[in-house]
Design a protein around this motif. Structure first.
Motif, PDB file in Angstrom:
ATOM      1  N   LEU A 118       0.800  -1.204   0.087  1.00 43.94           N
ATOM      2  CA  LEU A 118      -0.119  -0.067   0.098  1.00 43.94           C
ATOM      3  C   LEU A 118       0.826   0.949   0.004  1.00 43.94           C
ATOM      4  N   LEU A 119       0.610   2.309  -1.014  1.00 45.41           N
ATOM      5  CA  LEU A 119       1.470   3.368  -0.932  1.00 45.41           C
ATOM      6  C   LEU A 119       0.589   4.487  -0.249  1.00 45.41           C
ATOM      7  N   ILE A 120       1.112   5.323   0.345  1.00 50.67           N
ATOM      8  CA  ILE A 120       0.506   6.595   0.782  1.00 50.67           C
ATOM      9  C   ILE A 120       1.361   7.593   0.596  1.00 50.67           C
ATOM     10  N   GLY A 121       0.927   8.822  -0.166  1.00 51.78           N
ATOM     11  CA  GLY A 121       1.989   9.779  -0.488  1.00 51.78           C
ATOM     12  C   GLY A 121       1.282  10.966  -0.469  1.00 51.78           C
ATOM     13  N   SER A 122       2.190  12.290  -0.705  1.00 51.21           N
ATOM     14  CA  SER A 122       2.008  13.344  -1.142  1.00 51.21           C
ATOM     15  C   SER A 122       3.040  14.130  -1.250  1.00 51.21           C
ATOM     16  N   HIS A 123       2.840  15.460  -1.620  1.00 51.93           N
ATOM     17  CA  HIS A 123       4.263  16.119  -2.174  1.00 51.93           C
ATOM     18  C   HIS A 123       4.788  17.144  -1.011  1.00 51.93           C
ATOM     19  N   MET A 124       6.214  16.998  -0.864  1.00 48.12           N
ATOM     20  CA  MET A 124       6.986  18.165  -0.006  1.00 48.12           C
ATOM     21  C   MET A 124       7.379  19.319  -0.413  1.00 48.12           C
ATOM     22  N   ASP A 125       7.238  19.585  -1.900  1.00 45.80           N
ATOM     23  CA  ASP A 125       7.545  20.841  -2.538  1.00 45.80           C
ATOM     24  C   ASP A 125       6.158  21.487  -2.331  1.00 45.80           C
ATOM     25  N   THR A 126       6.350  23.189  -2.479  1.00 47.70           N
ATOM     26  CA  THR A 126       5.388  24.089  -2.395  1.00 47.70           C
ATOM     27  C   THR A 126       5.420  25.091  -3.584  1.00 47.70           C
ATOM     28  N   VAL A 127       4.361  25.765  -3.475  1.00 50.63           N
ATOM     29  CA  VAL A 127       4.078  26.959  -4.507  1.00 50.63           C
ATOM     30  C   VAL A 127       5.126  28.164  -3.740  1.00 50.63           C
ATOM     31  N   VAL A 128       5.058  29.395  -4.479  1.00 53.19           N
ATOM     32  CA  VAL A 128       5.729  30.380  -3.653  1.00 53.19           C
ATOM     33  C   VAL A 128       4.859  31.334  -2.902  1.00 53.19           C
ATOM     34  N   ASP A 129       5.217  31.659  -1.732  1.00 51.01           N
ATOM     35  CA  ASP A 129       4.373  32.113  -0.740  1.00 51.01           C
ATOM     36  C   ASP A 129       3.230  31.085  -0.286  1.00 51.01           C
ATOM     37  N   ALA A 130       3.483  29.917   0.069  1.00 49.86           N
ATOM     38  CA  ALA A 130       2.728  28.730   0.016  1.00 49.86           C
ATOM     39  C   ALA A 130       2.077  28.677   1.477  1.00 49.86           C
ATOM     40  N   GLY A 131       0.823  27.884   1.760  1.00 47.61           N
ATOM     41  CA  GLY A 131       0.410  27.553   2.996  1.00 47.61           C
ATOM     42  C   GLY A 131       1.326  26.057   3.313  1.00 47.61           C
ATOM     43  N   ILE A 132       1.151  26.046   4.823  1.00 46.19           N
ATOM     44  CA  ILE A 132       1.857  24.955   5.461  1.00 46.19           C
ATOM     45  C   ILE A 132       1.263  23.579   5.331  1.00 46.19           C
ATOM     46  N   PHE A 133      -0.066  23.491   4.761  1.00 47.73           N
ATOM     47  CA  PHE A 133      -0.631  22.263   4.959  1.00 47.73           C
ATOM     48  C   PHE A 133      -0.511  21.378   3.436  1.00 47.73           C
ATOM     49  N   ASP A 134      -0.588  22.104   2.573  1.00 49.38           N
ATOM     50  CA  ASP A 134      -0.570  21.489   1.055  1.00 49.38           C
ATOM     51  C   ASP A 134       0.419  20.763   0.802  1.00 49.38           C
ATOM     52  N   GLY A 135       0.071  19.517   0.583  1.00 49.40           N
ATOM     53  CA  GLY A 135       1.165  18.324   0.521  1.00 49.40           C
ATOM     54  C   GLY A 135       1.638  17.731   1.600  1.00 49.40           C
ATOM     55  N   SER A 136       2.111  18.645   2.712  1.00 48.92           N
ATOM     56  CA  SER A 136       2.604  18.039   3.723  1.00 48.92           C
ATOM     57  C   SER A 136       1.865  17.446   4.858  1.00 48.92           C
ATOM     58  N   LEU A 137       0.328  17.728   4.920  1.00 51.97           N
ATOM     59  CA  LEU A 137      -0.613  17.164   5.757  1.00 51.97           C
ATOM     60  C   LEU A 137      -0.829  15.597   5.490  1.00 51.97           C
ATOM     61  N   GLY A 138      -0.639  15.436   3.980  1.00 55.84           N
ATOM     62  CA  GLY A 138      -0.710  14.070   3.788  1.00 55.84           C
ATOM     63  C   GLY A 138       0.292  13.136   3.976  1.00 55.84           C
ATOM     64  N   ILE A 139       1.507  13.820   4.003  1.00 54.17           N
ATOM     65  CA  ILE A 139       2.857  12.993   4.531  1.00 54.17           C
ATOM     66  C   ILE A 139       2.693  12.770   5.852  1.00 54.17           C
ATOM     67  N   ILE A 140       2.561  14.038   6.592  1.00 55.04           N
ATOM     68  CA  ILE A 140       2.595  13.907   8.113  1.00 55.04           C
ATOM     69  C   ILE A 140       1.559  12.932   8.739  1.00 55.04           C
ATOM     70  N   SER A 141       0.462  13.167   8.243  1.00 53.64           N
ATOM     71  CA  SER A 141      -0.566  12.304   8.858  1.00 53.64           C
ATOM     72  C   SER A 141      -0.423  10.851   8.510  1.00 53.64           C
ATOM     73  N   ALA A 142       0.197  10.502   7.645  1.00 54.94           N
ATOM     74  CA  ALA A 142       0.511   9.083   7.215  1.00 54.94           C
ATOM     75  C   ALA A 142       1.596   8.565   8.315  1.00 54.94           C
ATOM     76  N   ILE A 143       2.559   9.613   8.445  1.00 49.32           N
ATOM     77  CA  ILE A 143       3.736   8.675   9.421  1.00 49.32           C
ATOM     78  C   ILE A 143       3.307   8.983  10.653  1.00 49.32           C
ATOM     79  N   SER A 144       2.226   9.712  11.149  1.00 54.73           N
ATOM     80  CA  SER A 144       1.718   9.914  12.520  1.00 54.73           C
ATOM     81  C   SER A 144       1.082   8.646  12.595  1.00 54.73           C
ATOM     82  N   ALA A 145       0.088   8.416  11.989  1.00 55.54           N
ATOM     83  CA  ALA A 145      -0.674   7.243  11.884  1.00 55.54           C
ATOM     84  C   ALA A 145       0.210   5.906  12.075  1.00 55.54           C
ATOM     85  N   LEU A 146       1.067   5.949  11.345  1.00 59.87           N
ATOM     86  CA  LEU A 146       2.108   4.520  11.393  1.00 59.87           C
ATOM     87  C   LEU A 146       2.846   4.514  12.860  1.00 59.87           C
ATOM     88  N   LYS A 147       3.020   5.963  13.098  1.00 63.10           N
ATOM     89  CA  LYS A 147       3.733   5.902  14.690  1.00 63.10           C
ATOM     90  C   LYS A 147       2.962   5.329  15.710  1.00 63.10           C
TER      91      LYS A 147
END
Ligand SMILES: *[C@@H]1O[C@H](CO)[C@@H](O)[C@H](O)[C@H]1NC(C)=O
Ligand SMILES: *[C@@H]1O[C@H](CO)[C@@H](O)[C@H](O)[C@H]1NC(C)=O
Ligand SMILES: [Zn+2]
Length: 481
Positions: A118-147
């Protein structure tokens, strides 16, 4: 990604597709009774909420710019972000590596190494003047659930390997080419992508080599995962639109991702003196561009009127277009751009999205015809370049049903209330799941964000929504035990 400010007219379309009963029951725990506090503890709030929120904030500070968030493909900040995410992956018990497109992987084998992963993913790059949740939330919530599973010594009970992937490029800011990371894993990135250069003339290959990552045409091809080794792909992402907040739900299941066409239209006329050339003798590309842009707006607001004469679009596509088509001119440039000069050339972009690929094609065709006609009438020359095309992606039914039930469980565990059905939305924004759909079945969850705002420092997700997102991933993982 590119759904910055989903237009207001998008609301009715999305609502049209909602399979929901529109009660807006509140999903936040009320006053903290002792009972609720102990329940809260059992719901792993320290990991899934407090730590996840802290990590989102920490990652949001890793930027190439001063005073705002910007992380582009393999930039110094992206590399630092990768190091941070890698530590968190290892903290959750995952084995980690970076592949030759700069994607970061963290994997746990579970009880059967040879079962499909099972792959779970999202992106770690951002746009210019980005928000902190776009992409990151998907990565961090997956890591937290596994933790959470690790802290309960349950990682070994997973029926299949689980791999979290933080993709190196989804936004395409640096090389104007989206999905460098996920397309490589899916095996759909052309080798010519290695030769694309950024504004300073540095190519994708140069950037990777500069970061001690050897990439050759051969190693790029080897990045493609064997579809037989993969069970499916899941991505959790902020909605980037206002519908969930409007309905009062923290989570939705994504039914599909709209297809997209990007055009570049160049209008050339006759450059001249603003004071001396009579109106009747002008070939003004600026006025022509204005007419073309208004035409685009009319066509996209009322595709039915325009396409019925065309006759190349069936009723199904027409119906789907009238609820899903969105068109935007977001960039315009003019030469020589002086107040006393009739421009010689005007260039503008068109971003066109719809759920139905046949319908989108019909719109591009009709639009092009009309553009050429207007340009002829105005005696200006027009060139339409097709810069990007992506077909719509429909999420897998079974995977979506599992995600829906995981979202339901998460909300239920948190509030103790029986909720109505989890909403189902279409995505007007592209996501890594689009690229990965070439490899395996995909499913997505959306998380509510304040005001529907994204691609902006105003982007915000409630702490409790971060929590319920983590709970949903956890419930989904539990369905693989
Ligand atoms: C492990 O997965 C493989 C591939 O799906 C399967 O053939 C095998 O039976 C599984 N082994 C166990 C012990 O479940
Ligand atoms: C990339 O550019 C190099 C140098 O110009 C060239 O030799 C190579 O064939 C190009 N590769 C691709 C895949 O276009
Ligand atoms: Zn995104």
């Amino acid at each position: 990604m590119t759904a910055a400010g989903v237009p207001h007219s998008y609301i009715p379309f999305s609502l049209f597709l909602l399979l929901l009963s529109s009660s807006s029951s509140h999903l936040y725990p009320g006053t903290a009774t002792a009972e609720k506090q102990s329940k809260t503890r059992s719901l792993h709030s320290e990991i899934l909420r407090d730590e996840a929120v802290a990590r989102l904030n920490d990652l949001g500070k890793v930027s190439d710019a001063d005073g705002y968030l910007e992380r582009t493909f393999m930039s110094p900040a992206s590399v630092r972000a990768g190091i941070l995410i890698r530590e968190w992956m290892e903290d959750a018990g995952l084995r980690t590596w970076v592949d030759s497109m700069g994607n970061l992987h963290g994997r746990v084998e579970g009880m059967n190494t040879s079962a499909q992963a099972l792959l779970i993913g999202s992106h770690m790059d951002t746009v210019v003047d980005a928000g902190i949740f776009d992409g990151s939330l998907g990565i961090i919530s997956a890591i937290s659930a596994l933790k959470v599973l690790k802290s309960n010594s349950k990682l070994g009970e997973l029926k299949r390997p689980v791999e979290v992937i933080a993709f190196s490029d989804e936004e395409g800011v640096r090389f104007q080419s989206t999905f460098l990371g996920s397309a490589a894993v899916a095996g759909v990135l052309p080798v010519t992508a290695l030769n694309i250069s950024d504004k300073s003339g540095v190519t994708v290959q140069d950037v990777l080599t500069g970061n001690s990552i050897e990439i050759t045409e051969e190693s790029l091809l080897e990045l493609k995962y064997d579809p037989a080794s993969i069970w499916g792909y899941v991505e959790l992402h902020i909605e980037q639109g206002p519908v969930l907040e409007w309905t009062g739900f923290p989570l939705a299941v994504v039914k599909g991702i709209a297809g997209q066409t990007r055009l570049k239209v160049t209008v050339r006329g006759s450059q001249g003196h603003a004071g001396t050339v009579p109106m009747s003798m002008r070939r003004d590309p600026m006025a022509a561009a204005a007419e073309l842009i208004v035409l685009l707006e009319s066509l996209c607001k009322r595709p039915r009127e325009f396409l019925l004469d065309g006759g190349n679009c069936d009723e199904y596509s027409l119906e789907s277009l009238s609820t899903s088509l969105v068109c935007t001119v977001g960039e315009i440039s003019t030469w020589p751009s002086a107040s006393n000069v009739i421009p010689g050339q005007v260039t503008f972009t068109v971003d066109l999205r719809a759920i139905d690929d046949v319908g989108r094609e019909a719109v591009v065709y009709e639009l092009s015809n009309k553009i050429y006609k207007i340009c002829d009438r105005r005696s200006v020359s027009c060139i339409i370049e097709r810069k990007h095309d992506a077909n719509a992606v429909i999420c897998d039914r079974e995977l979506s049903a599992r995600l829906q039930s995981a979202a339901y469980t998460a909300v239920h565990r948190m509030t103790g209330e029986i909720q109505e059905e989890v909403p189902v939305l279409m995505s007007g924004a592209g996501h890594d799941a689009m690229a990965i759909s070439h490899l395996t079945k995909v499913g997505m969850l959306f998380v509510r964000c304040r005001g529907g705002i994204s691609h902006s420092p105003e982007e915000h997700v409630l702490d409790d929504d971060v929590w319920v997102a983590g709970l949903a991933v956890l419930a989904f993982l539990e369905s693989h035990m």
